[in-house]
Design a protein around this motif. Structure first.
Motif, short mmCIF file in Angstrom:
data_model
loop_
_atom_site.label_atom_id
_atom_site.label_comp_id
_atom_site.label_asym_id
_atom_site.label_seq_id
_atom_site.Cartn_x
_atom_site.Cartn_y
_atom_site.Cartn_z
N THR A 35 2.06 -4.04 3.29
CA THR A 35 0.78 -3.25 3.15
C THR A 35 0.15 -3.66 2.01
O THR A 35 0.36 -3.91 0.94
CB THR A 35 1.24 -1.84 3.08
OG1 THR A 35 2.02 -1.08 4.18
CG2 THR A 35 0.27 -1.04 2.74
N ILE A 36 -1.23 -3.99 2.22
CA ILE A 36 -2.28 -4.41 1.36
C ILE A 36 -3.26 -3.14 1.09
O ILE A 36 -3.99 -2.96 2.02
CB ILE A 36 -2.71 -5.59 1.54
CG1 ILE A 36 -1.69 -6.68 1.55
CG2 ILE A 36 -4.06 -5.80 0.59
CD1 ILE A 36 -2.28 -8.00 2.12
N PRO A 41 -9.59 -4.89 2.08
CA PRO A 41 -8.31 -5.31 2.20
C PRO A 41 -7.95 -6.30 3.27
O PRO A 41 -6.99 -6.99 3.40
CB PRO A 41 -7.22 -4.04 2.57
CG PRO A 41 -8.56 -3.28 3.16
CD PRO A 41 -9.60 -3.36 2.58
N LYS A 77 -6.50 0.23 3.41
CA LYS A 77 -5.43 -0.36 3.50
C LYS A 77 -5.19 -1.29 4.72
O LYS A 77 -5.94 -0.73 5.83
CB LYS A 77 -4.09 0.30 3.17
CG LYS A 77 -3.86 1.33 4.37
CD LYS A 77 -2.46 1.89 4.01
CE LYS A 77 -2.10 2.83 5.22
NZ LYS A 77 -1.50 2.36 6.13
N VAL A 106 3.11 -11.63 -2.54
CA VAL A 106 2.73 -10.35 -2.40
C VAL A 106 2.36 -9.83 -4.01
O VAL A 106 1.33 -9.50 -4.03
CB VAL A 106 3.66 -9.48 -1.93
CG1 VAL A 106 3.08 -7.67 -1.94
CG2 VAL A 106 3.71 -9.64 -0.51
N SER A 154 -1.39 -9.00 -5.60
CA SER A 154 -1.59 -7.90 -6.22
C SER A 154 -2.43 -8.07 -7.51
O SER A 154 -3.38 -7.29 -7.97
CB SER A 154 -0.47 -7.17 -6.47
OG SER A 154 0.21 -6.75 -5.14
N SER A 182 0.10 -3.54 -3.46
CA SER A 182 0.53 -4.19 -2.19
C SER A 182 1.92 -4.14 -2.30
O SER A 182 2.68 -3.89 -3.36
CB SER A 182 -0.14 -5.45 -1.96
OG SER A 182 0.50 -6.31 -2.95
#
Length: 399
Positions: A194-195, A211, A261, A287, A291, A298
């Motif tokens: 998830t971003i 995103p 997101k 990840v 971030s 994220s």
């Protein structure tokens, strides 16, 4: 013994077709195989084969004792669950359960284990040791029914010394089988990323952090890290088959709406447990780097799935030789590595095992659709090969 087993397979053929068609027509999803389990139990009762139920709710363990039953135990495994696919085949045994289909051949696997059991029950004075029959739920979904049945003791009482299983292979003609000694199938992990960005009006770029663009950069970093030829090396410099692929990306925006997101879902496959753990850390690092670069939140969740499947080299070499005896050398092929996964891998990690492919295709009859498709079907003549060969492999191992 070969002619005897082939004769029994021939005599049993119509019954095997009926069993397979019943199971195919009444598919049930993973860990919901209550009616399938009840039907298998009825077949075992019909042939006087003792069994126990209740393992992982729908699982069944049956036992056939030969001479000196404590000398050795061989386990044959069949999986029972189906897939959430709407069948498109126009056949009399088409699935009656809307949106559920035996599109991976588990109906065939179960039928062949039952067929081998019926044959071996008739020949139990011809082998030594114990034959254990494992009918498992939930092969298609994590954590895998095999792992749960192992936790509940399927490999004990009596202790399993050797395990054998087969899988349909629609790209191989009926009458043929394939083996791969050593490493054969990959481990599998599910990836959920998830971003978080900052949503807004697409016409006002100063007010949002998109995103979708960050997710695109994440995917490119994954591609360059894992999918280029020079990236497929472990810490010792060895080439390790590796697949990291994302098949789903979801950002609920619109033509002029930037979402807050993006969610991504993917898979990671490899054939080395040490490298598997290293890749987990590398993915987490990517990840985190994303971030830090964009000052966003994220996260990554890694659902650890099945381990790699390894075929015991000594057992597999024997099985190849026995298969050639039973089917003829021209009908036994060597298989390449596969990046697909299978929860029989849990068993292969515990006891010497052999997992082989059963040809179920027939180009002349138009039977060629792959597994996990709405038109998958088999040439039912494969049931004679499948049940007969499995019985022969078992009896040779228990001599």
């Amino acid at each position: 013994m070969i002619s005897q087993i082939k004769q029994l397979s021939e005599e049993l053929f119509e019954r095997l077709v009926a069993i397979r068609r019943h199971i195919h027509q009444h598919p049930e999803l993973s860990f919901q195989e209550y009616n399938t389990s009840a039907y298998i139990q009825s077949v075992l009762k019909e042939h006087g084969i003792p069994f126990k139920t209740g393992m992982v709710k729908t699982g069944i363990v049956a036992i056939i004792e030969g001479k000196d039953p404590k000398s050795k135990t061989l386990m044959l495994r069949g999986d029972m669950d189906a897939l959430p696919i709407e069948e498109k085949n126009e056949v009399s045994y088409r699935s009656v359960n809307h949106g559920v289909m035996h599109a991976c051949g588990h109906d065939v696997h179960t039928t062949n284990v039952l067929g081998a059991a019926i044959i071996l029950n008739k020949l139990r004075d011809s082998f030594s040791g114990t034959l254990k029959l494992m009918f498992q739920p939930g092969e298609e979904v994590l954590p895998g029914g095999a792992s749960l049945m192992i936790e509940e003791g399927v490999l004990e009482d009596p202790k399993v010394d050797v395990a054998i299983a087969q899988h349909v292979f629609p790209s191989m003609e009926t009458g043929k089988v394939g083996f791969k000694s050593g490493m054969y199938m990959a481990s599998t992990d599910e990836l959920y990323v998830t971003i978080h960005g900052k949503g807004g009006h697409a016409a006002m770029p100063a007010d949002y952090v998109n995103p979708l663009l960050i997710a695109s950069e994440f995917l490119l970093k994954v591609q360059h890290t894992f999918m280029l030829p020079n990236a497929l090396k472990g810490t010792k410099g060895e080439n390790i088959p590796t697949v990291v692929a994302f098949g789903k990306i979801e950002g609920k925006g619109a033509t002029n709406v930037i979402p807050d997101k993006v969610d991504l879902e993917g898979t990671f496959r490899t054939m080395n447990e040490e490298w598997r753990m290293e890749v987990h850390e590398k993915l987490k690092a990517i990840v985190q780097e994303i971030s830090d670069t964009y000052s966003i939140r994220s996260s990554i969740r890694i659902e650890k799935g099945y381990p790699f499947l390894v075929n015991d080299e000594t057992l597999t070499t024997k099985c190849v030789a026995w298969a050639k005896e039973y089917l003829g050398e021209e009908n036994v092929e060597e298989l390449p590595l596969r990046m697909t996964a299978e929860d029989f891998a849990f068993i292969s990690q515990k006891v010497p095992s052999c997992f082989y492919r059963l040809g179920t295709g027939n180009v002349a009859k138009g039977i060629r659709s792959g597994v996990h498709t709405a038109t998958f079907d088999i040439d039912e003549a494969a049931l004679k090969t499948g049940a007969g060969l499995m019985a022969y492999l078992a009896i040779k191992q228990l001599q």
